[in-house]
Design a protein around this motif. Structure first.
Motif, PDB file in Angstrom:
ATOM      1  N   TYR A 189      -7.667   3.193   2.375  1.00 54.61           N
ATOM      2  CA  TYR A 189      -7.911   2.537   3.662  1.00 54.61           C
ATOM      3  C   TYR A 189      -8.352   3.553   4.700  1.00 54.61           C
ATOM      4  O   TYR A 189      -7.744   4.628   4.854  1.00 54.61           O
ATOM      5  CB  TYR A 189      -6.640   1.833   4.127  1.00 54.61           C
ATOM      6  CG  TYR A 189      -6.802   1.015   5.396  1.00 54.61           C
ATOM      7  CD1 TYR A 189      -7.545  -0.165   5.398  1.00 54.61           C
ATOM      8  CD2 TYR A 189      -6.211   1.430   6.588  1.00 54.61           C
ATOM      9  CE1 TYR A 189      -7.689  -0.924   6.548  1.00 54.61           C
ATOM     10  CE2 TYR A 189      -6.346   0.673   7.748  1.00 54.61           C
ATOM     11  CZ  TYR A 189      -7.087  -0.492   7.722  1.00 54.61           C
ATOM     12  OH  TYR A 189      -7.231  -1.245   8.863  1.00 54.61           O
ATOM     13  N   ALA A 191      -8.679   4.066   8.576  1.00 54.42           N
ATOM     14  CA  ALA A 191      -8.042   3.444   9.736  1.00 54.42           C
ATOM     15  C   ALA A 191      -8.779   3.736  11.036  1.00 54.42           C
ATOM     16  O   ALA A 191      -9.244   4.855  11.273  1.00 54.42           O
ATOM     17  CB  ALA A 191      -6.594   3.918   9.860  1.00 54.42           C
ATOM     18  N   HIS A 214      -2.601   0.481   7.351  1.00 57.85           N
ATOM     19  CA  HIS A 214      -2.898   1.442   8.415  1.00 57.85           C
ATOM     20  C   HIS A 214      -1.930   2.622   8.341  1.00 57.85           C
ATOM     21  O   HIS A 214      -2.339   3.783   8.482  1.00 57.85           O
ATOM     22  CB  HIS A 214      -2.800   0.767   9.779  1.00 57.85           C
ATOM     23  CG  HIS A 214      -3.351   1.598  10.898  1.00 57.85           C
ATOM     24  ND1 HIS A 214      -4.471   1.224  11.621  1.00 57.85           N
ATOM     25  CD2 HIS A 214      -2.966   2.790  11.422  1.00 57.85           C
ATOM     26  CE1 HIS A 214      -4.731   2.150  12.529  1.00 57.85           C
ATOM     27  NE2 HIS A 214      -3.813   3.095  12.423  1.00 57.85           N
ATOM     28  N   SER A 217      -2.822   5.067   5.509  1.00 62.59           N
ATOM     29  CA  SER A 217      -4.231   5.473   5.402  1.00 62.59           C
ATOM     30  C   SER A 217      -4.350   6.991   5.267  1.00 62.59           C
ATOM     31  O   SER A 217      -3.567   7.744   5.854  1.00 62.59           O
ATOM     32  CB  SER A 217      -5.012   5.003   6.625  1.00 62.59           C
ATOM     33  OG  SER A 217      -4.495   5.600   7.797  1.00 62.59           O
ATOM     34  N   GLU A 220      -8.086   8.611   9.466  1.00 57.38           N
ATOM     35  CA  GLU A 220      -8.008   7.842  10.698  1.00 57.38           C
ATOM     36  C   GLU A 220      -8.940   8.446  11.734  1.00 57.38           C
ATOM     37  O   GLU A 220      -9.049   9.674  11.853  1.00 57.38           O
ATOM     38  CB  GLU A 220      -6.575   7.822  11.242  1.00 57.38           C
ATOM     39  CG  GLU A 220      -6.414   6.958  12.490  1.00 57.38           C
ATOM     40  CD  GLU A 220      -4.960   6.838  12.930  1.00 57.38           C
ATOM     41  OE1 GLU A 220      -4.686   6.073  13.886  1.00 57.38           O
ATOM     42  OE2 GLU A 220      -4.093   7.515  12.335  1.00 57.38           O
ATOM     43  N   ALA A 238     -12.737  -0.397   5.391  1.00 55.76           N
ATOM     44  CA  ALA A 238     -12.480  -0.260   6.826  1.00 55.76           C
ATOM     45  C   ALA A 238     -12.809  -1.551   7.554  1.00 55.76           C
ATOM     46  O   ALA A 238     -13.668  -2.324   7.112  1.00 55.76           O
ATOM     47  CB  ALA A 238     -13.310   0.890   7.402  1.00 55.76           C
TER      48      ALA A 238
END
Length: 296
Positions: A189, A191, A214, A217, A220, A238
Motif C-alpha cells: 500500500y 499511503a 495505511h 504502508s 508514505e 494507492a
C-alpha cells in the motif's frame, strides 16, 4: 492612532494563532516587537490581557472581553475601508495564494491567468505547497488544499468535490488474486499522508481495513505525483483523484480496484485567516474559483 491599531492587531494575531512566534511570522514582525506591542497596549489600557508563563499563555477575563471587542472593531474598520475602495472597482495590491503543485497545474494556473487579465493592477504571489502552516509563515491570503482538513485556526470554504479510486498497475495485479475486499490486505500500500485523517468509505468494515492498510504502508508521501509514479512502477496500490489519473485509466496503465466499493468524495477547500471580514480581493477570487473549477 495607527500605532494603537498595530498593537491591537498584534494582540488579535497572538490569540488567533496561539503563539507569539506564529503571530510574528503572520504579521511579518519580530517576536520581540509583537511582545512590545502587547505590553504597550496593556500599559495604555491599565489592564493585563494575557496570563503568561515560560511556555504558554491564556487570556485574562478582561483580555477575553477586549479580544472580542477589538476583533469586531478591527473587522468593522477593515470592512469600512474595503467599502470605500469598492467604488474604485479596481483590485490592487498583492494576492498571496498557494496550492498543491498537481492541482495548481491542472486547475488553478489556467484560471489564474484569466483572473489576472480581468484585474491587471493586482499583483499575484503564488506558492506550490501542501502545508497549512504556510498560511501563517508566508502571510497568505488564501491556501487551496485537498481532502479532509485537520483542525486549525483558519476558516475555509468548499470549492468543489472530486472522486477517488484505489488503483494499481496491471503488472502488479498479475501477482495477486482479488476475489473480495479483504484480499487487498496482501497488496503493498502506498499511503497519502493528506488522507490520514480522512474517512474514505461509508462502509465501517471497509473503512477499518483501509485505515489498517495505511498504518502498515511501506511508503508514505504528501504528493499525489509521487503516488502515481510509484503505482506506475508497480510498487503498490494507492488512492488517487480521478481527475489526476483519467489518461492512465483509459490507457490501462492503472486499474481501478473494486470500482463499486463505496468511497467518500473528497473536497477542494480554500483556507483563509480567521476574521469576520474577508478582504474583497480574496472574496472575489474565491467566488471566481467556485464558478470556474470543473473537476472530472
Amino acid at each position: 492612532m495607527q500605532n494603537q491599531i498595530d498593537r491591537i492587531r498584534s494582540f488579535i494575531a497572538v490569540v488567533d494563532t496561539g503563539s507569539f512566534t506564529q503571530a510574528a511570522a503572520y504579521l511579518r514582525l519580530s517576536k520581540s516587537m509583537v511582545s512590545i506591542h502587547i505590553k504597550t497596549l496593556e500599559t495604555d489600557l491599565g489592564v493585563s490581557l494575557l496570563n503568561r508563563n515560560t511556555r504558554h499563555f491564556s487570556l485574562t477575563e478582561t483580555g477575553e472581553i477586549l479580544y472580542q471587542d477589538f476583533k469586531q472593531a478591527l473587522a468593522q474598520l477593515e470592512h469600512t475601508i474595503d467599502k470605500a475602495r469598492l467604488g474604485q472597482q479596481v483590485l490592487q495590491g498583492y494576492l498571496r495564494i498557494s496550492s498543491t503543485a498537481e492541482f495548481g497545474e491542472n486547475y488553478i494556473l489556467p484560471l489564474l491567468s484569466q483572473f489576472v487579465r480581468q484585474h491587471s493592477q493586482l499583483k499575484i504571489q503564488y506558492l506550490f505547497n501542501s502545508s497549512i502552516d504556510d498560511l501563517i509563515n508566508h502571510k497568505l491570503d488564501l491556501a487551496i488544499r485537498l481532502g479532509t482538513l485537520k483542525d486549525s485556526n483558519y476558516r475555509y470554504t468548499k470549492l468543489a468535490d472530486y472522486s477517488i479510486s484505489l488503483v494499481a498497475s496491471a503488472n502488479l495485479l498479475e501477482k495477486f488474486s482479488l476475489q473480495n475486499i479483504t484480499d487487498l490486505d496482501a497488496i503493498p500500500y502506498l499511503a497519502n499522508s493528506n488522507l490520514r485523517h480522512s474517512k474514505l468509505s461509508t462502509d465501517l468494515q471497509l473503512n477499518t481495513l483501509l485505515s489498517q492498510l495505511h498504518q502498515k504502508s511501506f511508503f508514505e508521501t504528501n504528493t499525489i505525483a509521487a503516488l502515481k509514479a510509484m503505482a506506475l512502477q508497480h510498487q503498490g496500490m494507492a488512492f488517487l483523484p480521478r481527475w489526476y489519473i483519467q489518461q492512465e485509466l483509459q490507457q490501462g496503465d492503472l486499474i481501478a480496484l473494486f470500482p463499486d466499493m463505496p468511497l467518500v468524495s473528497q473536497s477542494v477547500n480554500a483556507l483563509f485567516p480567521y476574521s469576520s471580514h474577508i478582504p474583497r480581493k480574496t472574496r472575489l477570487f474565491i467566488d471566481y474559483l467556485k464558478d470556474n473549477i470543473k473537476l472530472n
